[in-house]
Design a protein around this motif. Sequence first.
Motif, PDB file in Angstrom:
ATOM      1  N   VAL B 272       0.809  -1.219   0.000  1.00 30.38           N
ATOM      2  CA  VAL B 272       0.000   0.000   0.000  1.00 30.38           C
ATOM      3  C   VAL B 272       0.847   1.276   0.000  1.00 30.38           C
ATOM      4  N   GLY B 273       2.164   1.144  -0.057  1.00 33.79           N
ATOM      5  CA  GLY B 273       3.005   2.326   0.073  1.00 33.79           C
ATOM      6  C   GLY B 273       3.283   2.582   1.535  1.00 33.79           C
ATOM      7  N   ASP B 274       2.525   3.506   2.112  1.00 28.63           N
ATOM      8  CA  ASP B 274       2.742   3.847   3.528  1.00 28.63           C
ATOM      9  C   ASP B 274       1.716   3.090   4.386  1.00 28.63           C
ATOM     10  N   ALA B 275       2.144   1.922   4.899  1.00 27.63           N
ATOM     11  CA  ALA B 275       1.206   1.048   5.612  1.00 27.63           C
ATOM     12  C   ALA B 275       0.649   1.718   6.861  1.00 27.63           C
ATOM     13  N   ALA B 276       1.483   2.469   7.572  1.00 26.02           N
ATOM     14  CA  ALA B 276       1.022   3.113   8.808  1.00 26.02           C
ATOM     15  C   ALA B 276      -0.102   4.095   8.502  1.00 26.02           C
ATOM     16  N   ALA B 277       0.048   4.854   7.391  1.00 22.33           N
ATOM     17  CA  ALA B 277      -0.975   5.833   7.026  1.00 22.33           C
ATOM     18  C   ALA B 277      -2.286   5.139   6.643  1.00 22.33           C
ATOM     19  N   VAL B 278      -2.175   4.043   5.907  1.00 25.05           N
ATOM     20  CA  VAL B 278      -3.379   3.308   5.502  1.00 25.05           C
ATOM     21  C   VAL B 278      -4.080   2.721   6.728  1.00 25.05           C
ATOM     22  N   ALA B 279      -3.296   2.140   7.634  1.00 25.26           N
ATOM     23  CA  ALA B 279      -3.901   1.570   8.850  1.00 25.26           C
ATOM     24  C   ALA B 279      -4.589   2.664   9.664  1.00 25.26           C
ATOM     25  N   ALA B 280      -3.959   3.827   9.747  1.00 25.88           N
ATOM     26  CA  ALA B 280      -4.551   4.929  10.522  1.00 25.88           C
ATOM     27  C   ALA B 280      -5.843   5.414   9.877  1.00 25.88           C
ATOM     28  N   ALA B 281      -5.842   5.520   8.535  1.00 22.43           N
ATOM     29  CA  ALA B 281      -7.032   5.997   7.831  1.00 22.43           C
ATOM     30  C   ALA B 281      -8.202   5.025   8.012  1.00 22.43           C
ATOM     31  N   LEU B 282      -7.911   3.728   7.985  1.00 23.69           N
ATOM     32  CA  LEU B 282      -8.980   2.742   8.193  1.00 23.69           C
ATOM     33  C   LEU B 282      -9.459   2.760   9.641  1.00 23.69           C
ATOM     34  N   ARG B 283      -8.529   2.937  10.551  1.00 18.95           N
ATOM     35  CA  ARG B 283      -8.895   2.983  11.972  1.00 18.95           C
ATOM     36  C   ARG B 283      -9.873   4.127  12.232  1.00 18.95           C
ATOM     37  N   ALA B 284      -9.645   5.245  11.529  1.00 12.77           N
ATOM     38  CA  ALA B 284     -10.558   6.386  11.670  1.00 12.77           C
ATOM     39  C   ALA B 284     -11.955   6.021  11.174  1.00 12.77           C
ATOM     40  N   GLN B 285     -12.051   4.986  10.328  1.00 11.58           N
ATOM     41  CA  GLN B 285     -13.355   4.529   9.846  1.00 11.58           C
ATOM     42  C   GLN B 285     -13.865   3.315  10.637  1.00 11.58           C
ATOM     43  N   GLY B 286     -13.199   3.009  11.765  1.00  9.94           N
ATOM     44  CA  GLY B 286     -13.686   1.928  12.621  1.00  9.94           C
ATOM     45  C   GLY B 286     -13.191   0.547  12.243  1.00  9.94           C
ATOM     46  N   ILE B 287     -12.123   0.497  11.450  1.00 13.23           N
ATOM     47  CA  ILE B 287     -11.619  -0.795  10.969  1.00 13.23           C
ATOM     48  C   ILE B 287     -10.150  -0.940  11.333  1.00 13.23           C
ATOM     49  N   ARG B 288      -9.760  -2.134  11.826  1.00 12.99           N
ATOM     50  CA  ARG B 288      -8.345  -2.361  12.125  1.00 12.99           C
ATOM     51  C   ARG B 288      -7.753  -3.388  11.170  1.00 12.99           C
ATOM     52  N   ILE B 289      -6.631  -3.013  10.546  1.00 12.94           N
ATOM     53  CA  ILE B 289      -5.823  -3.989   9.817  1.00 12.94           C
ATOM     54  C   ILE B 289      -4.428  -3.940  10.419  1.00 12.94           C
ATOM     55  N   ARG B 290      -3.563  -4.862  10.000  1.00  7.82           N
ATOM     56  CA  ARG B 290      -2.255  -4.968  10.631  1.00  7.82           C
ATOM     57  C   ARG B 290      -1.209  -4.293   9.752  1.00  7.82           C
ATOM     58  N   ASP B 291      -0.642  -3.223  10.272  1.00  8.99           N
ATOM     59  CA  ASP B 291       0.508  -2.566   9.657  1.00  8.99           C
ATOM     60  C   ASP B 291       1.712  -3.506   9.810  1.00  8.99           C
ATOM     61  N   CYS B 292       2.388  -3.838   8.712  1.00  6.67           N
ATOM     62  CA  CYS B 292       3.458  -4.852   8.784  1.00  6.67           C
ATOM     63  C   CYS B 292       4.839  -4.268   9.081  1.00  6.67           C
ATOM     64  N   ALA B 293       4.918  -3.020   9.543  1.00  2.00           N
ATOM     65  CA  ALA B 293       6.234  -2.421   9.826  1.00  2.00           C
ATOM     66  C   ALA B 293       7.014  -3.271  10.831  1.00  2.00           C
ATOM     67  N   SER B 294       6.325  -3.809  11.849  1.00  2.00           N
ATOM     68  CA  SER B 294       7.060  -4.568  12.870  1.00  2.00           C
ATOM     69  C   SER B 294       7.563  -5.903  12.331  1.00  2.00           C
ATOM     70  N   PHE B 295       7.073  -6.326  11.171  1.00  2.00           N
ATOM     71  CA  PHE B 295       7.620  -7.505  10.497  1.00  2.00           C
ATOM     72  C   PHE B 295       8.752  -7.113   9.536  1.00  2.00           C
ATOM     73  N   GLY B 296       9.117  -5.834   9.505  1.00  2.00           N
ATOM     74  CA  GLY B 296      10.137  -5.368   8.562  1.00  2.00           C
ATOM     75  C   GLY B 296       9.575  -5.090   7.175  1.00  2.00           C
ATOM     76  N   LEU B 297       8.258  -4.925   7.060  1.00  2.00           N
ATOM     77  CA  LEU B 297       7.609  -4.688   5.761  1.00  2.00           C
ATOM     78  C   LEU B 297       6.739  -3.432   5.863  1.00  2.00           C
ATOM     79  N   PRO B 298       7.376  -2.237   5.931  1.00  3.23           N
ATOM     80  CA  PRO B 298       6.609  -1.006   6.189  1.00  3.23           C
ATOM     81  C   PRO B 298       5.691  -0.582   5.042  1.00  3.23           C
ATOM     82  N   ASP B 299       5.823  -1.232   3.862  1.00  4.98           N
ATOM     83  CA  ASP B 299       4.940  -0.858   2.743  1.00  4.98           C
ATOM     84  C   ASP B 299       3.751  -1.811   2.607  1.00  4.98           C
ATOM     85  N   ARG B 300       3.585  -2.721   3.569  1.00  6.89           N
ATOM     86  CA  ARG B 300       2.476  -3.671   3.446  1.00  6.89           C
ATOM     87  C   ARG B 300       1.572  -3.641   4.670  1.00  6.89           C
TER      88      ARG B 300
END
Lengths: 331, 331
Positions: B272-300
Motif C-alpha cells: 500500500v506504500g505507507d502502511a502506517a498511514a493506511v492503517a490509521a485511515a482505516l482505523r478512523a473509519q472503525g476498521i483495524r488492519i495490521r501494519d506490517c512495519a514490525s515484520f520489517g515490511l513497512p509498505d504492506r
Amino acid sequence: MSAFAFTHGGPQGPDDALLDFSVNTNPLGPNPALVRAWHDAPLADYPDPHYTRAREALAAWHGWHPDGVALGVGASELLHRLARLLVRPSDVVLSLGAPFGEFALAVAQQGGELRVLPRDEGGLRACLAQPAARVLYLSNPHNPTGHYLDLNRLRAFAGVVIADEAYLPFMAAPLAVSPWPGLVRVQSPSKAHGLLGMRLAYALAEPNLARELRTLQPAWAIPSPLAAALEALPKQGDFLARTLPTARVWAKQLAQDLGGEETGLHFFTVRVGDAAAVAAALRAQGIRIRDCASFGLPDRVRVAARTPADNRKLIEAWQTLQIPERATSRS
Amino acid sequence: MSAFAFTHGGPQGPDDALLDFSVNTNPLGPNPALVRAWHDAPLADYPDPHYTRAREALAAWHGWHPDGVALGVGASELLHRLARLLVRPSDVVLSLGAPFGEFALAVAQQGGELRVLPRDEGGLRACLAQPAARVLYLSNPHNPTGHYLDLNRLRAFAGVVIADEAYLPFMAAPLAVSPWPGLVRVQSPSKAHGLLGMRLAYALAEPNLARELRTLQPAWAIPSPLAAALEALPKQGDFLARTLPTARVWAKQLAQDLGGEETGLHFFTVRVGDAAAVAAALRAQGIRIRDCASFGLPDRVRVAARTPADNRKLIEAWQTLQIPERATSRS
C-alpha cells in the motif's frame, strides 16, 4: 530438582480417587458466582493484553494502585517469576519456616541459596540481622502449622519480603498490614473459593516491581476466563463470610477428635510419630493426608478438614492406626 | 523492550470495538465442541500435575511419544520457555523472516543476538552455513506473507529448529514432516478454532528437550479447562475441515478485491506504500488492519479475511483511500 516437584499435596495422577484431606481447599466450595464469571467470559477474542479491568478491580478492592497489581496463573507461577526477578546466583534467600516447595525450586533454579529460619522470635531477629539478604519469604499464615506473624514486624528488613498469603482468606481476623515498598503480597484465592482448577493468583507490590513482574510474563499468559474470575473476585467476599466460619468449626472439631493442634484455620497438624507410616496406612484405606516431612516436620501430618460426613470416615480409619501416645502430646 | 510488547495485532484495551481484520483467527469459529470441553472441565480440584491425559491424547494424534509433548498457555509462553532453555547470553539466534515479536523479546531477555535472514534460497543456505548458531526460528507458514518452507530442508541445521506452526492448520495441504531430534514444533490451535481467549498451545519435541521444557514450567500452570480442551483437540479435526475451505475462499476473493497477494491461507498482505498511514485511515473509519512495519515490511498491511458481510465493509472503506497505483503492483 525433581525431588521438590513431587512433594506437593495434590492428586498425583488423573485417575486418583482417594478421599483427600491433603488439599487445603474450602470444603464448602466451589463458589458458584466465580464459576459463572469463568463460564461467561468470552473465549473467541484475545484477552486485553494489559488485563486492565481485572487489575483495576483488584486494586480498588485492596486500596492499591492498579500499576501495583500483577496477575498470575497460580501462586507457583508468580513465585517462580518473583525468583527470576529478585534472585541472582549465590544470593541468600531467607525463609521463615519451610517455604512452599515451588518457591524453593524456583530459588534453586536461579542458583540462589535458601536458608530456612524458625518461625519464632529468634528466627525473626536472625532475619532482620541479615542486611545482605535481598529476599525473605514466608507463608502467612504458615503452611502447615497455621502460625501467623504480624507482617508489620518485617518492615525493617532491608530487601524484599514475599508474603505468600494463600491461606489468609481462611483466617477469622487477620491483622491490618500497612504496605511498604519492599513488601510483595502473593494472593492465591483458588483455595478459599474451592476452585483449584482455575489457578486464580495475583500479587500486590510496589508499582515498579509489579511492572517488572508483568514484563517477565509472556503476552496473553492469562486465559480470558481466568482474568474474568479475578475481576469478579472483589464481589465475592460474602461467599467467604458465608462458608468459612462453618469450615473453621468443622476443622476445630476434627482437630480435637484427632488430637491435633488447632490453628483457627480449616487445616491443622497432628503429631503422629512416623508421619510417612501414618500417611501410608491411611492411603491403604483410601484416604490421603499430607505427610509434613517436606516441610521439615517428619513427625507430623497435616489434615485439611472436609465435611462432617467425610471427617467421620477419617476418624474411623484413624482409630485403626497404632499412634504412640507420646506422639500427640503437646510438650 | 516495550517496543516489542506493543506491536501485536490484538485489541489494545478492554473497550475496543473496531471491526478487526488484524487478528488472524478463523472467521467461522469458535468451535463449539472445544467450548463444551472447556466448560465441562472440573474446576474444584487441582489439575493432574503431569497433565497426562492431554499429553497422551495429543501424542497419539501426532504419532509422537507422550514424553515429547509439553503444554503451554499460548505460543508466547512456550516460546519464552524455549528461549530460557536454549538461548544463553551472546548466543546467535537465527530467524528465517522476521519472528513473532514475543520470540524476539524472549531472545533479548536472555541476552541473545537475533539475526533475521530472508525467506529465500539465499537465507536458507546462510542458515545452514552457520554451525555456531544453536537456534533457528521460523514461523511456518510465515506470518505475514504466508510463505511455506518444507521443514525437511532444515534437517542439516546443527542446532535446534523451532517451527512456530500457528498458521499450519489453515493450510489446505501442508507437507509431511519427518521429525528429527533438533526439531521443536510449536502448535497454537486457538486461532484455527476461533478460541483466542483459551490460549491453547503445546510443543512437540524430542523427549529429553520436552522434559526440560516441562521442568521450566511452574507446577499446575495449565488451568484444568485448558488441559481439557487440549485433550479434546484430536477429536476436532472435522471442525477445521468444515470451516477452513470456506474461509480460504472468502480470503481469496477479498485478496483479489484489495489487490493483495493470495497465500492460500485466510490472511494475505497488500502493498500500500505507507502502511502506517493506511492503517490509521482505516482505523478512523472503525476498521483495524495490521501494519506490517514490525515484520520489517513497512509498505504492506496484513488482512485476515472475515465473513463476506464484514469484508464488504472493508472494501467500501478501502475505496475511500488514496493508495498509489504503483504500491499494489507485483513487480
